[in-house]
Design a protein around this motif. Structure first.
Motif, PDB file in Angstrom:
ATOM      1  N   PHE A  42       0.835  -1.214   0.000  1.00 52.57           N
ATOM      2  CA  PHE A  42       0.000   0.000   0.000  1.00 52.57           C
ATOM      3  C   PHE A  42       0.865   1.258   0.000  1.00 52.57           C
ATOM      4  N   GLU A  60      -3.103   0.406  -3.755  1.00 56.69           N
ATOM      5  CA  GLU A  60      -4.004  -0.611  -3.224  1.00 56.69           C
ATOM      6  C   GLU A  60      -4.220  -1.780  -4.172  1.00 56.69           C
ATOM      7  N   ALA A 117      -5.838  -7.125   2.682  1.00 54.86           N
ATOM      8  CA  ALA A 117      -5.768  -5.972   1.785  1.00 54.86           C
ATOM      9  C   ALA A 117      -7.130  -5.618   1.205  1.00 54.86           C
ATOM     10  N   SER A 150      -9.238  -2.162   1.596  1.00 53.57           N
ATOM     11  CA  SER A 150      -9.373  -1.224   0.469  1.00 53.57           C
ATOM     12  C   SER A 150     -10.657  -1.382  -0.329  1.00 53.57           C
TER      13      SER A 150
END
Length: 450
Positions: free
Chosen positions: A226, A231, A254, A258
């Motif tokens: 990141f 992202e 992740a 995001s």
């Protein structure tokens, strides 16, 4: 270019998300020396970088160094590998991390691999890790137990996708399983932050969530990605052992944080074996790079051996196969040096096309061999070989310098005059300087020897 995407289990035409291809490569845990199987992986990904560059694509690549949080089980059990290394050697964890990181990068450089745009240590991203954990707690993806903060895999429906996992088998009370006996809500839940028990001597510790602790291994990679690449990245690389746990957990963390895919393409390399078994300290079959070099092989010769195979296929390493690869590379160099001695030909760039078929270096090298059977390629051809494979063939096969060229000319004159005693002396003089003379009835040529 077509690449095999682990996520879809198929070949796909590579289409990056922007003008710059973003790539993240899982690097080593720097608590011990890396073995030849570890370095083979980085050779494979070097081929990827070079293929993309040869296609005219700009690349931004990050390589991480794990210097905290990777437990001996690769999941959530056992001791931090850095602490293991420190106890083994009677050093601090910081000293161990620095020593083995430096050793790894020394051999990475020796192999002539394309240098990453960033080499990121996990311990440089602690605050970013804490912020991600806070977000996952706030959004309901994580919960706290007495020994850490865990990710609740039941909250992420796509958890099983990358590894094609049996998701029911990872849930407590599902499909005939009994309830979990510890504080975890599901058997597959994993730590995103570990607390340090009272009295435990753990040198790497940071104050967060009311207690001293350290980040989970998987979260470290997400924080680094990141911070450096965004992202969603184009390509995430690593070993096949990362699929069911490490990369699966990275995706869960992740994408929960995001709301976007972590990577468009997932590439995984297979293992290097010795005597048909995975390299393992317990089996006593570990081969380190210094041993390769001490046996008289070069970095390029090892790299050439790796490139003769395919990143998705298991490889069995033997010293005999490495010697055969070295001999093959020597033949390429002998052919390359002929460009200074006889008329050359241009070679169509199509000879390199196989590299765009899922990085098929083995086929590309076979196609090059076919060219060399009948052709003395020009300088441009060899420059392209070096660009694709990261070899030093052009640099290692220059034209003879003025002094040695003069000796070679005198050798030719002596041989023509049938002054074989002088010819033999001049031949031996050149041999002592690394030049092998090849004399036939029609011509006198030379090549270099190591």
């Amino acid at each position: 270019m077509k690449l095999y995407n682990t996520l879809t289990r198929g070949l796909q035409e590579f289409e990056p998300g922007g003008d710059v291809v973003t790539i993240y490569t899982c690097g080593p845990t720097v608590y011990a020396y890396q073995h030849i199987g570890n370095y083979a992986a980085f050779v494979y990904w070097d081929v990827l970088i070079r293929a993309l560059n040869a296609d005219g694509r700009k690349v931004k690549r990050v390589l991480n160094l794990t210097d905290v949080g990777h437990l001996t089980s690769d999941a959530d059990e056992g001791e931090d590998k850095m602490a293991v290394g420190a106890k083994r050697e009677g050093k601090t964890v910081w000293e161990v991390a620095e020593f083995y990181a430096d050793d790894f990068l020394k051999h990475f450089r020796g192999l002539g691999l394309v240098w990453p745009d960033a080499i990121s240590k996990a311990t440089d991203y602690i605050e970013a890790n804490i912020q991600l954990v806070e977000q996952l707690l706030k959004d309901g993806y994580a919960y706290e137990t007495s020994d850490g903060i865990y990710y609740d895999i039941s909250k992420f429906p796509n958890y099983a996708d990358l590894g094609k996992l049996d998701l029911d088998g990872l849930m407590c009370g599902a499909s005939g399983r009994v309830d979990c006996s510890d504080e975890k809500k599901n058997a597959g839940d994993f730590a995103i932050w570990k607390f340090i028990p009272e009295g435990e001597d753990h040198a790497m510790r940071w104050k967060a969530f009311g207690r001293d602790g350290y980040p989970g291994w998987h979260m470290e990679c997400v924080a680094i990605i990141f911070a450096n690449l965004g992202e969603t990245i184009d390509i995430h690389t690593g070993g096949i052992e990362h699929i069911p746990v490490h990369h699966t957990n990275e995706i869960a963390e992740a994408e929960a944080a995001s709301g976007k895919p972590l990577a468009r393409y997932w590439l995984h390399n297979n293992h290097v074996m010795i005597d048909g078994q995975k390299i393992s300290k317990s089996l006593g079959n570990v081969v380190l790079m210094p041993e390769v070099l001490s046996r008289g092989f070069s970095y390029d010769e090892f790299k050439f051996w790796v490139q003769q195979g395919h990143y998705q296929k298991e490889r069995n390493f033997t010293w005999e196969e490495l010697a055969a690869a070295a001999a093959r590379l020597a033949r390429w160099r002998q052919r390359a040096v002929m460009r200074h001695q006889v008329p050359t030909e241009a070679v169509p760039v199509s000879v390199f096309d196989a590299i765009n078929d899922n990085l098929n270096t083995a086929q590309m090298m076979a196609d090059i061999d076919e060219v060399l059977k009948t052709t003395v390629p020009d300088e441009d051809f060899w420059l392209e070989v070096d660009r694709r494979l990261g070899l030093q063939i052009v640099d290692e096969t220059p034209a003879l310098d003025e002094l040695r060229a003069a000796v070679l000319a005198e050798y030719g004159k002596a041989r023509e005059a049938k002054d074989y005693e002088t010819a033999d002396r001049l031949r031996d003089e050149l041999l002592a300087q690394g030049v092998q003379v090849n004399a036939t009835a029609d011509a006198v040529t030379y090549h270099y020897i190591r």
